[in-house]
Every structure is written in C-alpha cells, then in structure tokens.
Design a protein around this motif. Structure first.
Motif, PDB file in Angstrom:
ATOM      1  N   GLU A   2       0.802  -1.219  -0.234  1.00 46.31           N
ATOM      2  CA  GLU A   2      -0.071  -0.102   0.133  1.00 46.31           C
ATOM      3  C   GLU A   2       0.969   1.224   0.130  1.00 46.31           C
ATOM      4  OE1 GLU A   2      -2.466  -0.667   3.147  1.00 46.31           O
ATOM      5  OE2 GLU A   2      -4.036  -1.902   2.418  1.00 46.31           O
ATOM      6  N   ARG A   3       1.859   1.417   0.783  1.00 47.61           N
ATOM      7  CA  ARG A   3       2.936   2.401   0.742  1.00 47.61           C
ATOM      8  C   ARG A   3       3.436   2.646  -0.672  1.00 47.61           C
ATOM      9  NH1 ARG A   3       4.913   4.435   5.661  1.00 47.61           N
ATOM     10  NH2 ARG A   3       6.261   5.802   4.221  1.00 47.61           N
ATOM     11  N   SER A   4       3.861   1.421  -1.345  1.00 49.62           N
ATOM     12  CA  SER A   4       4.334   1.423  -2.384  1.00 49.62           C
ATOM     13  C   SER A   4       3.396   2.145  -3.633  1.00 49.62           C
ATOM     14  CB  SER A   4       4.899   0.319  -3.017  1.00 49.62           C
ATOM     15  OG  SER A   4       5.203   0.269  -4.508  1.00 49.62           O
ATOM     16  N   ARG A   5       2.308   1.723  -3.389  1.00 45.03           N
ATOM     17  CA  ARG A   5       1.120   2.314  -4.296  1.00 45.03           C
ATOM     18  C   ARG A   5       0.871   3.629  -4.122  1.00 45.03           C
ATOM     19  NH1 ARG A   5      -2.555  -0.954  -3.096  1.00 45.03           N
ATOM     20  NH2 ARG A   5      -3.686   0.256  -1.569  1.00 45.03           N
ATOM     21  N   ASP A   6       0.809   4.051  -2.806  1.00 41.93           N
ATOM     22  CA  ASP A   6       0.675   5.658  -2.691  1.00 41.93           C
ATOM     23  C   ASP A   6       1.778   6.420  -3.144  1.00 41.93           C
ATOM     24  OD1 ASP A   6      -1.734   4.766  -1.566  1.00 41.93           O
ATOM     25  OD2 ASP A   6      -0.903   4.860   0.543  1.00 41.93           O
ATOM     26  N   HIS A   7       3.035   5.665  -3.078  1.00 36.82           N
ATOM     27  CA  HIS A   7       4.153   6.647  -3.731  1.00 36.82           C
ATOM     28  C   HIS A   7       4.249   6.720  -5.001  1.00 36.82           C
ATOM     29  CE1 HIS A   7       7.989   8.585  -2.873  1.00 36.82           C
ATOM     30  NE2 HIS A   7       8.555   7.741  -3.806  1.00 36.82           N
ATOM     31  N   SER A   8       3.635   7.636  -5.862  1.00 42.02           N
ATOM     32  CA  SER A   8       3.747   7.694  -7.303  1.00 42.02           C
ATOM     33  C   SER A   8       4.630   8.945  -7.689  1.00 42.02           C
ATOM     34  CB  SER A   8       2.096   8.034  -7.666  1.00 42.02           C
ATOM     35  OG  SER A   8       1.759   9.370  -6.953  1.00 42.02           O
ATOM     36  N   SER A   9       5.213   9.557  -7.091  1.00 43.44           N
ATOM     37  CA  SER A   9       5.951  10.644  -7.630  1.00 43.44           C
ATOM     38  C   SER A   9       7.486  10.185  -8.317  1.00 43.44           C
ATOM     39  CB  SER A   9       6.581  11.725  -6.348  1.00 43.44           C
ATOM     40  OG  SER A   9       7.050  10.953  -5.306  1.00 43.44           O
ATOM     41  N   TYR A  10       7.767   9.181  -7.795  1.00 46.56           N
ATOM     42  CA  TYR A  10       9.007   8.605  -8.498  1.00 46.56           C
ATOM     43  C   TYR A  10       9.201   6.863  -8.097  1.00 46.56           C
ATOM     44  CZ  TYR A  10      11.224   9.561  -4.441  1.00 46.56           C
ATOM     45  OH  TYR A  10      11.782   9.735  -2.820  1.00 46.56           O
ATOM     46  N   ARG A  11       9.974   6.294  -8.936  1.00 48.38           N
ATOM     47  CA  ARG A  11       9.827   4.753  -8.943  1.00 48.38           C
ATOM     48  C   ARG A  11      11.023   4.414  -7.668  1.00 48.38           C
ATOM     49  NH1 ARG A  11      13.018   0.842 -11.308  1.00 48.38           N
ATOM     50  NH2 ARG A  11      12.200  -1.362 -11.094  1.00 48.38           N
ATOM     51  N   VAL A  12      10.904   3.541  -6.770  1.00 46.37           N
ATOM     52  CA  VAL A  12      11.851   3.141  -5.834  1.00 46.37           C
ATOM     53  C   VAL A  12      12.134   1.817  -6.108  1.00 46.37           C
ATOM     54  CG1 VAL A  12      12.611   2.944  -3.237  1.00 46.37           C
ATOM     55  CG2 VAL A  12      10.783   4.715  -4.069  1.00 46.37           C
ATOM     56  N   PRO A  13      13.354   1.543  -7.003  1.00 45.67           N
ATOM     57  CA  PRO A  13      13.727   0.043  -7.127  1.00 45.67           C
ATOM     58  C   PRO A  13      14.300  -0.589  -6.054  1.00 45.67           C
ATOM     59  CG  PRO A  13      15.118   1.391  -8.185  1.00 45.67           C
ATOM     60  CD  PRO A  13      14.037   2.544  -7.590  1.00 45.67           C
ATOM     61  N   PRO A  14      14.399  -1.996  -5.854  1.00 45.39           N
ATOM     62  CA  PRO A  14      13.695  -2.821  -6.699  1.00 45.39           C
ATOM     63  C   PRO A  14      12.239  -3.121  -6.394  1.00 45.39           C
ATOM     64  CG  PRO A  14      14.957  -4.242  -5.381  1.00 45.39           C
ATOM     65  CD  PRO A  14      15.312  -2.496  -5.053  1.00 45.39           C
ATOM     66  N   ASP A  15      11.371  -3.234  -7.124  1.00 40.78           N
ATOM     67  CA  ASP A  15       9.795  -3.626  -6.879  1.00 40.78           C
ATOM     68  C   ASP A  15       9.753  -4.598  -6.070  1.00 40.78           C
ATOM     69  OD1 ASP A  15       8.868  -1.152  -7.845  1.00 40.78           O
ATOM     70  OD2 ASP A  15       8.807  -1.880  -9.814  1.00 40.78           O
ATOM     71  N   CYS A  16      10.227  -5.946  -6.742  1.00 44.06           N
ATOM     72  CA  CYS A  16      10.007  -7.138  -6.307  1.00 44.06           C
ATOM     73  C   CYS A  16      11.558  -8.113  -6.307  1.00 44.06           C
ATOM     74  CB  CYS A  16       9.238  -8.066  -7.021  1.00 44.06           C
ATOM     75  SG  CYS A  16       7.561  -7.178  -6.876  1.00 44.06           S
ATOM     76  N   PRO A  17      11.756  -9.039  -5.529  1.00 47.42           N
ATOM     77  CA  PRO A  17      12.974  -9.840  -5.728  1.00 47.42           C
ATOM     78  C   PRO A  17      12.913 -10.707  -6.818  1.00 47.42           C
ATOM     79  CG  PRO A  17      11.361 -10.808  -4.147  1.00 47.42           C
ATOM     80  CD  PRO A  17      10.718  -9.335  -4.236  1.00 47.42           C
ATOM     81  N   PRO A  18      13.928 -11.351  -7.341  1.00 50.14           N
ATOM     82  CA  PRO A  18      14.068 -12.235  -8.345  1.00 50.14           C
ATOM     83  C   PRO A  18      12.866 -13.342  -7.973  1.00 50.14           C
ATOM     84  CG  PRO A  18      15.970 -11.985  -7.854  1.00 50.14           C
ATOM     85  CD  PRO A  18      15.380 -11.056  -6.645  1.00 50.14           C
ATOM     86  N   PRO A  19      12.102 -13.610  -9.315  1.00 51.19           N
ATOM     87  CA  PRO A  19      11.209 -14.723  -8.781  1.00 51.19           C
ATOM     88  C   PRO A  19      11.529 -16.173  -8.259  1.00 51.19           C
ATOM     89  CG  PRO A  19      11.021 -13.988 -11.224  1.00 51.19           C
ATOM     90  CD  PRO A  19      12.165 -13.385 -10.613  1.00 51.19           C
ATOM     91  N   VAL A  20      12.968 -16.374  -8.494  1.00 56.80           N
ATOM     92  CA  VAL A  20      13.223 -17.796  -7.959  1.00 56.80           C
ATOM     93  C   VAL A  20      13.415 -17.688  -6.562  1.00 56.80           C
ATOM     94  CG1 VAL A  20      16.015 -16.959  -8.085  1.00 56.80           C
ATOM     95  CG2 VAL A  20      15.278 -19.321  -8.254  1.00 56.80           C
TER      96      VAL A  20
END
Length: 249
Positions: A167-185
C-alpha cells in the motif's frame, strides 16, 4: 604550547568524568523506580478470530505457531511458500497485568516496547496510546492516567507487513523506488524498501521469505517520580585557541 595542550587534555578528561557523575550518578534508584516486566505468555489471534493461541514475548507469530503445532518446520521443502498466509494476515497480541498501588502512585508511568515488528497500533484498556512503524527503535508511551485498579489489558494490533509495504508503494507515485520485487526464483515478497523492517525477511538470495510479526524484544512498564536520563550524546569541538578539544552536550 605543549604544556597548554596537556592541560587542555586533562581538563577534557575531568569534564567527561564530571559530566558522567552528574548525569549518570544522579539516576533513578531502585527505591524511586518501579519496573514491571511484561515478558510472559501473551495471546495472539488472527484477524477473523479463527486462530487463537499462546505466544511468548519476546517472540513472533511464526515462532508461536510453530511451538503450538499449527505449522511445521519452516525450512522444510517448500514450507516458505505454504506458510505465506501468515504474513498476509493481521495479528493481535493481548495480555493483562495487575497495576499495584505502588505503581499507580508514581508521577510517570511508561509502557515501553524495546522492539515491535513492525507496524502496529497499541492500546491500554481500550484507549490507543500510540502506533509503531519501525522495527529498529524503542517506543515509550505515557500510560499513567489510563491505569486502573485490578486487571489492565494491553493490545498490540499488528498489520500485515506485506500488505502495508504494498500500500505504501502504491501511494508513492512521484517516482519509482527500485527494486519492486525480488527475483522470481526467491519466491519473496515485494516492496520491502517501503517498510522499516529487516529487509531479508521478505527473502534474500541466501534465505527464504518469512515476513515476521510480533514483539521481538522485551515489554515492560517503567514508573518513576524524578527526571530520567535515557540517552546522552557528546560532540567534540576543536578550539583554535588554546588549541584543544572541548565537548558539547
């Protein structure tokens, strides 16, 4: 000049000794401070009430579920994926304690949490006394006016760290904060950089994903009548004349 520097060094040392004597020597004595530990068996419950079980404090939801036989070895085969539901739910810690006359008579009473993992709302006798959102710090809440004779109820309502971070990530729309997710493995959770929590708990290249929740350090009540010093920091400041270091508190 050398003698001046030596004298300055002696003065600095004496200043430190005096400071610690004044600031730490006059501390709350055992007679003046009343401490009540809440490190004991609490009760935890999930959001819909389908699970209710005893839990040790300090500890976490995962360790309580494991100890009570609700889950098996977290590191066996794909149990990290099978038990993903734990971190997706909200959990509440509850305990009761008796507030003695001696405790309630103190001028200040603090409910102290040495470590809360992580996002929680804390209430005493039905009144919210504070909220937490940082696993790495201590929280103190003034509760003297809320204590009552007999049993008092403490509740710590923990939010799912996975849902909170998302939810915090979705609310933060001004710029991207990578990484979004860890590698799928890694089969981990996303947006760990939006929560003040051990980053490895959402998975790492060397470990599985177990986003813990709980009271991972001690809980206690501190009651006292005098000024209490918790932290002291000093900053050395160099003076060009007479070429010595001074200390600023």
């Amino acid at each position: 000049m050398s003698a001046f520097r030596k004298r300055g060094s002696v003065l600095v040392v004496l200043y430190y000794v005096w400071s610690f004597h004044v600031l730490f020597g006059y501390n709350v004595s055992r007679q003046e401070q009343y401490d009540l530990s809440l490190n004991r068996k609490w009760t935890i419950q999930n959001s819909n009430g389908s699970l209710s079980l005893p839990a040790d404090v300090p500890g976490c939801v995962h360790s309580a579920l494991l100890k009570q036989g609700f889950i098996k070895d977290l590191y066996f085969r794909f149990n990290d994926v099978a038990y993903r539901w734990i971190a997706l739910d909200n959990w509440t810690y509850t305990t009761t304690f008796s507030a003695s006359t001696e405790l309630r008579a103190k001028q200040r009473v603090q409910l102290v949490f040495e470590g809360v993992d992580t996002v929680a709302s804390i209430s005493l006798n039905g009144v919210v006394v504070g909220k937490t959102d940082n696993m790495f710090r201590r929280y103190d809440f003034s509760v003297g006016q809320l204590l009552r004779e007999g049993q008092n109820v403490v509740k710590v309502s923990l939010l799912s760290p996975v849902v909170y971070a998302s939810e915090r990530s979705r609310d933060h729309s001004s710029y991207r904060v990578p990484p979004d997710c860890p590698p799928p493995v890694q089969k981990g959770e996303c947006h760990v950089n939006f929560i003040r929590k051990a980053q490895s708990s959402f998975s790492w290249d060397w470990g599985p994903s177990f986003p813990t929740m709980g009271l991972w350090k001690g809980v206690h009540l501190e009651a006292f009548d005098v000024l209490r010093l918790i932290h002291l920091s000093t900053v050395p400041v160099y003076s060009m004349s007479p070429s010595l270091y001074c200390t600023s508190l």
